[in-house]
Design a protein around this motif. Structure first.
Motif, PDB file in Angstrom:
ATOM      1  N   ILE A   1      10.551 -11.809  -8.745  1.00 28.29           N
ATOM      2  CA  ILE A   1      11.385 -10.764  -8.146  1.00 28.29           C
ATOM      3  C   ILE A   1      12.859 -11.102  -8.345  1.00 28.29           C
ATOM      4  O   ILE A   1      13.727 -10.347  -7.926  1.00 28.29           O
TER       5      ILE A   1
ATOM      6  N   ASP B   1      10.144  -8.385 -14.217  1.00 27.04           N
ATOM      7  CA  ASP B   1      10.546  -8.075 -12.844  1.00 27.04           C
ATOM      8  C   ASP B   1       9.379  -7.402 -12.122  1.00 27.04           C
ATOM      9  O   ASP B   1       8.960  -6.306 -12.498  1.00 27.04           O
TER      10      ASP B   1
ATOM     11  N   ARG C   1       9.365  -5.942  -9.396  1.00 28.59           N
ATOM     12  CA  ARG C   1       9.782  -4.687  -8.763  1.00 28.59           C
ATOM     13  C   ARG C   1       9.537  -3.473  -9.681  1.00 28.59           C
ATOM     14  O   ARG C   1       9.390  -2.358  -9.202  1.00 28.59           O
TER      15      ARG C   1
ATOM     16  N   ALA D   1       6.292  -1.871  -8.585  1.00 24.74           N
ATOM     17  CA  ALA D   1       6.183  -1.345  -7.220  1.00 24.74           C
ATOM     18  C   ALA D   1       6.368   0.170  -7.289  1.00 24.74           C
ATOM     19  O   ALA D   1       7.150   0.666  -8.096  1.00 24.74           O
TER      20      ALA D   1
ATOM     21  N   HIS E   1      11.704   2.087  -2.512  1.00 21.04           N
ATOM     22  CA  HIS E   1      12.505   0.882  -2.296  1.00 21.04           C
ATOM     23  C   HIS E   1      12.048  -0.278  -3.189  1.00 21.04           C
ATOM     24  O   HIS E   1      12.616  -1.355  -3.110  1.00 21.04           O
ATOM     25  N   ARG E   2      11.032  -0.028  -4.019  1.00 18.86           N
ATOM     26  CA  ARG E   2      10.466  -1.036  -4.920  1.00 18.86           C
ATOM     27  C   ARG E   2      10.073  -2.298  -4.156  1.00 18.86           C
ATOM     28  O   ARG E   2      10.383  -3.412  -4.541  1.00 18.86           O
ATOM     29  N   THR E   3       9.328  -2.110  -3.078  1.00 22.98           N
ATOM     30  CA  THR E   3       8.920  -3.202  -2.194  1.00 22.98           C
ATOM     31  C   THR E   3       7.791  -4.003  -2.824  1.00 22.98           C
ATOM     32  O   THR E   3       6.770  -3.451  -3.221  1.00 22.98           O
ATOM     33  N   VAL E   4       7.962  -5.321  -2.893  1.00 21.40           N
ATOM     34  CA  VAL E   4       6.934  -6.192  -3.464  1.00 21.40           C
ATOM     35  C   VAL E   4       6.428  -7.224  -2.466  1.00 21.40           C
ATOM     36  O   VAL E   4       5.549  -8.012  -2.784  1.00 21.40           O
TER      37      VAL E   4
ATOM     38  N   PRO F   1       1.522  -5.351  -7.145  1.00 17.06           N
ATOM     39  CA  PRO F   1       2.469  -5.494  -8.266  1.00 17.06           C
ATOM     40  C   PRO F   1       2.118  -6.658  -9.201  1.00 17.06           C
ATOM     41  O   PRO F   1       2.287  -6.553 -10.419  1.00 17.06           O
TER      42      PRO F   1
END
Length: 111
Positions: free
Chosen positions: A8, A37, A39, A42, A46-49, A66
């Motif tokens: 990340i 990456d 992200r 995701a 918010h591209r939460t991983v 992810p």
């Protein structure tokens, strides 16, 4: 040799991979290193991983989705299947509570 790093923090690896023996190996064509990456895999806005641990406790843990999507996108062959070109593949997941990573542990023998 091909090395793929899932993280990340992809910008973190720009410096360390551009110096020393790793840089010379890359320039000589002995190793190819790609940084991915997580992200990008995701799907929320918010591209939460990461998420809080289900059992409670401090900190955050990475979501598996992810990671699995990224590994699948890389085309890693499942361990049960043999590659036709004879190349060997390993997937190494690092964890703060895992065992020590040694050369013998990569080969599957006990430490």
């Amino acid at each position: 040799m091909q090395v793929d790093i899932l993280t990340i923090f992809p910008d973190f690896f720009r410096g360390p991979l551009d110096y020393g023996i790793v840089r010379r190996a890359r320039e000589a064509g002995l190793v190819t290193i790609a940084v991915h990456d997580l992200r990008a895999f995701a799907h929320d806005r918010h591209r939460t991983v990461d998420d809080r641990p289900f059992g409670g406790g401090e900190g955050m843990v990475l979501k598996p989705e992810p990671i699995f999507e990224c590994v699948e996108a890389l085309g890693v062959t499942p361990r049960e299947e043999r590659r036709t070109d004879g190349a060997q593949q390993s997937v190494v997941l690092l964890s703060a509570q895992g065992s020590r990573l040694t050369r013998s542990s990569l080969r599957g023998s006990p430490n």
